[in-house]
Each structure stands twice: as C-alpha cells, then as structure tokens.
Design an enzyme around this catalytic site. Structure first.
Site, PDB file in Angstrom:
ATOM      1  N   CYS A 214      60.699  41.540 -30.719  1.00 47.33           N
ATOM      2  CA  CYS A 214      59.945  42.411 -29.651  1.00 47.33           C
ATOM      3  C   CYS A 214      59.485  40.714 -28.525  1.00 47.33           C
ATOM      4  O   CYS A 214      58.328  41.523 -27.973  1.00 47.33           O
ATOM      5  CB  CYS A 214      58.845  42.825 -30.251  1.00 47.33           C
TER       6      CYS A 214
ATOM      7  N   LYS B  58      47.226  45.241 -38.885  1.00 47.08           N
ATOM      8  CA  LYS B  58      48.295  43.282 -39.578  1.00 47.08           C
ATOM      9  C   LYS B  58      47.256  43.324 -40.046  1.00 47.08           C
ATOM     10  O   LYS B  58      47.167  41.517 -40.842  1.00 47.08           O
ATOM     11  CB  LYS B  58      48.274  42.645 -37.746  1.00 47.08           C
TER      12      LYS B  58
ATOM     13  N   GLN C 208      47.981  38.751 -33.881  1.00 43.21           N
ATOM     14  CA  GLN C 208      48.181  37.832 -34.706  1.00 43.21           C
ATOM     15  C   GLN C 208      46.763  37.676 -34.886  1.00 43.21           C
ATOM     16  O   GLN C 208      47.287  36.160 -35.812  1.00 43.21           O
ATOM     17  CB  GLN C 208      49.194  37.046 -34.378  1.00 43.21           C
TER      18      GLN C 208
ATOM     19  N   ASP D  65      46.410  39.451 -26.291  1.00 47.93           N
ATOM     20  CA  ASP D  65      46.694  40.192 -27.496  1.00 47.93           C
ATOM     21  C   ASP D  65      46.177  39.705 -28.751  1.00 47.93           C
ATOM     22  O   ASP D  65      47.529  38.961 -28.432  1.00 47.93           O
ATOM     23  CB  ASP D  65      48.265  40.591 -26.931  1.00 47.93           C
TER      24      ASP D  65
ATOM     25  N   HIS E 157      54.522  39.199 -26.198  1.00 53.03           N
ATOM     26  CA  HIS E 157      55.226  40.398 -27.456  1.00 53.03           C
ATOM     27  C   HIS E 157      55.502  41.205 -26.204  1.00 53.03           C
ATOM     28  O   HIS E 157      55.140  41.653 -25.122  1.00 53.03           O
ATOM     29  CB  HIS E 157      54.353  40.829 -28.286  1.00 53.03           C
TER      30      HIS E 157
HETATM   31  C1  C6P Z   1      51.533  39.300 -30.959  1.00 56.38           C
HETATM   32  C2  C6P Z   1      51.777  41.213 -31.096  1.00 56.38           C
HETATM   33  N1  C6P Z   1      51.328  42.257 -29.872  1.00 56.38           N
HETATM   34  C3  C6P Z   1      51.164  43.551 -30.215  1.00 56.38           C
HETATM   35  C4  C6P Z   1      52.074  43.674 -31.115  1.00 56.38           C
HETATM   36  C5  C6P Z   1      51.915  45.819 -31.884  1.00 56.38           C
HETATM   37  O1  C6P Z   1      51.648  45.739 -32.526  1.00 56.38           O
HETATM   38  P1  C6P Z   1      51.397  47.090 -32.952  1.00 56.38           P
HETATM   39  O2  C6P Z   1      50.403  47.927 -33.882  1.00 56.38           O
HETATM   40  O3  C6P Z   1      52.727  47.533 -33.031  1.00 56.38           O
HETATM   41  O4  C6P Z   1      51.252  48.711 -31.599  1.00 56.38           O
HETATM   42  C6  C6P Z   1      52.524  42.515 -31.634  1.00 56.38           C
HETATM   43  C7  C6P Z   1      53.571  43.630 -33.537  1.00 56.38           C
HETATM   44  N2  C6P Z   1      54.139  42.747 -33.310  1.00 56.38           N
HETATM   45  C8  C6P Z   1      54.985  43.396 -34.581  1.00 56.38           C
HETATM   46  C9  C6P Z   1      55.914  43.814 -34.605  1.00 56.38           C
HETATM   47  S1  C6P Z   1      56.800  43.727 -32.860  1.00 56.38           S
HETATM   48  C10 C6P Z   1      56.353  41.653 -35.145  1.00 56.38           C
HETATM   49  O5  C6P Z   1      56.912  42.128 -36.212  1.00 56.38           O
HETATM   50  O6  C6P Z   1      55.989  40.588 -34.504  1.00 56.38           O
HETATM   51  C11 C6P Z   1      52.665  41.612 -32.514  1.00 56.38           C
HETATM   52  O7  C6P Z   1      52.832  41.239 -33.301  1.00 56.38           O
END
Ligand code: C6P
Length: 407
Positions: A365, A227, A204, A201, A124
């Site tokens: 993203c 999430k 998910q 990271d 991501h």
């Molecule tokens: C693997 C992974 N790593 C980082 C992020 C960012 O998380 P934040 O809470 O926005 O900081 C996400 C968030 N992915 C969302 C928004 S792009 C998706 O629609 O898949 C993610 O899936």
C-alpha cells in the site's frame, strides 16, 4: 537494561506454536498485522462471556460494567501514549479511519482552497488518498517531500517545503515499506514555528517503541490496534484538545448527540462526538488488554531485541548474492524490504511460505514509494516482539533455496 525473555513472550501466543507445510511457523509479517497474546484473547472472551452489553445508554448493571471496561480501555490507551487527557483519545476502526476523520472534519472545516497538505514519498495509501479526495472536493493542493535513495527522510527535505501556504503536515512516524524512522520532533518544531499543525500516521510505531505524543509535540496521532497485538476493527485518533474541540463531527448518529429534533441536533464533545453509533466495544477492550500486556514489557528491551533481529537479518540477507535490500536508513525499525535479481517477489513469497515463513510480497500500500525506487513490489520481512534469530535463519535458508531454484 534487562533483555527480553522471548520464549516466555512466545508462550503467550497460541498461534505461533504450529507447523506450516510441516515446518515451524516463522511469522515475519508483523507490519501487516501482529498476532494476539492470550491475555487479549481472554479479555475479549471474558467480555462476551460475562459482562457484555451496549455502552453508555443502559441503566442495567451489565451496561454499566461494559461501559466501565470500554472507557477504562480509553484511559489505558491515553496513559500509554502519554496523552494529557483521555477525552483526546477517539476510537476509530483503525489508522485509515483516523486519518480520514481528520481529513474530513479538520480538513473541510479549516483548510482553504489553494492551501497545501504536505506529505512525503514514504506515505502509505491511507495517508495519501484521503488528501487526494479532499483536494478533489475542496481544492487544496498536495505537496510531496522526497526521500533519499537509501530511504532516509531528511528533516530539511520536509521543512524546506513548509511555507505560508502549508495548511497541514501529514507524515508517517515509521515507513511500513522501508522501516525508515522519521525525525518527527525536528519536523514538528519547524511546522509549529510556522503555525502549521502536524498529523502523524503512527501505525508502525506503538508495538515497537515508546510513543509519547506530548514529547513528540504533534497535533494528531493515528494508529491501529491490530498492529500492536490487539484486535482488528479498533484504532485510535489522538488529537490535541483545542483542535478536537473546534472540529465538526465526522459521522452523525446515536451516541454523538445530546439531543435531536427534526429541526436540529446538538453534538457531544470529543471523544464521543466523534464516535457515532454503537462502538467496537469488545475490540476496544481487547486493545486495552493489548496495551496492558505490552506495558508489562520493557519497551526499550523490546526495541533492542527487534533491533538485534534487524541487524542479524540484514547481515544474513546481505550475504545472499543478487539480493538487494531496499531502504537502509538509520535509524530504522525492524522491517527488511528486498528484491532478488533472480526471482519476482511473489515467487519468493510463495517459496519461503512453503518453508513455513510468512512474509509479505507486494507494494505494501505504498505504490508511489515503490515507483520512486523503480519497483512494482518488494518482499518484506517485518519483526515483532516474539520473533527469534532462528526464524531469521529459517528465512535466509529459504531464500538460499530461491537463489538455487532461480539463480
Ligand atoms: C504506515 C501505515 N499507515 C496506515 C496503515 C493502514 O492501517 P489499517 O489498520 O489498515 O487502517 C498501515 C497498514 N499497513 C499494512 C497493511 S497495507 C502493511 O502491510 O504495511 C500502515 O502500515
């Protein structure tokens, strides 16, 4: 293994019981953000209605109660991920800030120009861009481990790139775009055998499967509250104490200091040394409530339920002529990304929305990953604890309409 009572779960989510364009809402965009159960809503409302005050500094009762709930949330989260101690749990705005904290603090202090940060094609943007920024500031290098055509990330595809020049492995636990579950233990063991730390990271993972940072053996683990059935504005960086202890502060300000003079300041130990300014008090309490709520369910039963939905969705979507599922790794989290020969992802997303189905259409993203598959976008359906097979049917039937409209 006990099965999940999905109807009882759904009763906890007020938002789900509504119609969109006259059709029952089928919320299948959980990889973007999940909905919030009543106990989380109540916990945050109760904080604001009955004991809210700023934390750590107040001598008055409300501040003490607020502090107890805030620090209590930290302890709840530490137990949830099996962290050795709650001081290793740092509250951030989310996974993005957690990764930026490591890049900025650990990266600048311990990575040397010319050293490599090893990421993968699955990443991501939150686990790509902070390392590019560090490269541009510090002169480190970025290396990218490849995924296979089916979205599998083979451990050796990563481990064979770990060399004496590797300063850090930064890797997703689960791909938000394809659902691929990464073989973290194997990769971490290989990295540690060469003295290389591993940042994960983990965005998910926590809502879908047990996360045990000690069993994974990793060094940093980042995730977001929104999430995993918690609020936005709060996330966590977990780090191994011996690393956090030696890392310089990320942001300066109140809360993170012992004393300040115009000549110099002395900094607190982790976690408070990394939590400058007034924290997201109510959100942290909300995340603690989300963890309590999630912990009230058998996570194995949740994973089994979501896997059943994944299998059913894969079966139904595969039966639609001209629909191409992108990413068929085994094991895989309950995420189905796909394209259709006949229609653009945004058109598909718009049409299924009119059928009450919420999915995401775009690059998620993960633009480099889309490019690797020669795509600019996919449609992504991502399942959570409260989704049902009936909602899979609602999606599949709407996609049949797309096929007829554009076929
Ligand atoms: C693997 C992974 N790593 C980082 C992020 C960012 O998380 P934040 O809470 O926005 O900081 C996400 C968030 N992915 C969302 C928004 S792009 C998706 O629609 O898949 C993610 O899936």
């Amino acid at each position: 293994r006990n099965t999940l009572d999905v109807e009882r779960v759904r009763a906890d989510f007020p938002i789900l019981h509504q119609e969109i364009y006259g059709k029952p809402l089928a919320y299948l965009d959980n990889a973007a953000s999940s909905q919030k159960p009543r106990p989380v809503i109540n916990a945050m409302t109760e904080a604001m209605e009955s004991y809210y005050a700023n934390v750590h500094r107040g001598v008055h009762r409300l501040s003490q109660v607020s502090t107890d709930h805030y620090e209590g949330a930290r302890e709840t989260i530490a137990r949830f991920i099996n962290a050795p101690k709650s001081d290793e749990v740092i509250f951030t705005r989310g996974a993005t800030e957690a990764i930026n904290l490591v890049a900025s603090s650990y990266g600048r202090a311990f990575l040397k120009p010319g050293q490599e940060v090893l990421i993968t094609e699955l990443e991501h943007h939150a686990n790509i861009v902070p390392w590019q920024m560090l490269r541009d500031q510090l002169g480190i290098k970025l290396r990218v481990a490849p995924v296979d055509d089916d979205g599998t990330l083979r451990a050796e595809a990563v481990t064979e790139l770990i060399g004496e020049n590797t300063g850090l492995v930064a890797i997703a636990h689960i791909s938000n775009a394809l659902g691929t579950i990464v073989p973290l233990q194997e990769i971490t063991a290989a990295a540690h055998a060469k003295g290389v730390p591993v940042l994960v990271d983990g965005c998910q993972a926590p809502p879908h499967q047990k996360v045990d940072v000690q069993a994974l053996g990793v060094d940093f683990y980042a995730f977001s509250g929104h999430k995993m059935y918690g609020p936005t504005g709060i996330g966590v960086l977990w780090g191994r104490w011996d690393l956090l202890k030696k890392m310089p502060p990320y942001q300066g300000g109140g809360e993170m200091i012992y004393s300040v003079t115009f000549e110099k300041s002395t900094f607190k130990e982790p976690p408070h040394g990394f939590e400058a300014g007034t924290p997201a008090i109510v959100e942290a309490i909300g995340l603690g409530a989300a963890v309590d709520w999630l912990s009230g369910h058998d996570l194995d039963a949740v994973a089994a339920h979501e896997h059943k939905l994944l299998a059913y969705a894969t079966e139904r979507l595969s039966a639609i002529e001209g629909l191409n599922i992108i990413g068929r790794a085994e094991p895989k989290a309950a995420i189905v990304s796909f394209t259709m020969d006949q229609a653009h992802p945004h058109d598909i997303g718009t049409i299924v929305d009119r059928a009450g189905v919420a999915v995401r259409a775009g690059h998620h993203c993960a633009q480099p990953l889309m490019e690797r598959y020669g795509l600019s976008a996919t449609v992504r359906a991502s399942f959570g604890i409260y989704n049902t097979e009936q909602e899979v049917d609602q999606l599949a039937d709407a996609l049949q309409v797309v096929k007829e409209l554009f076929g």
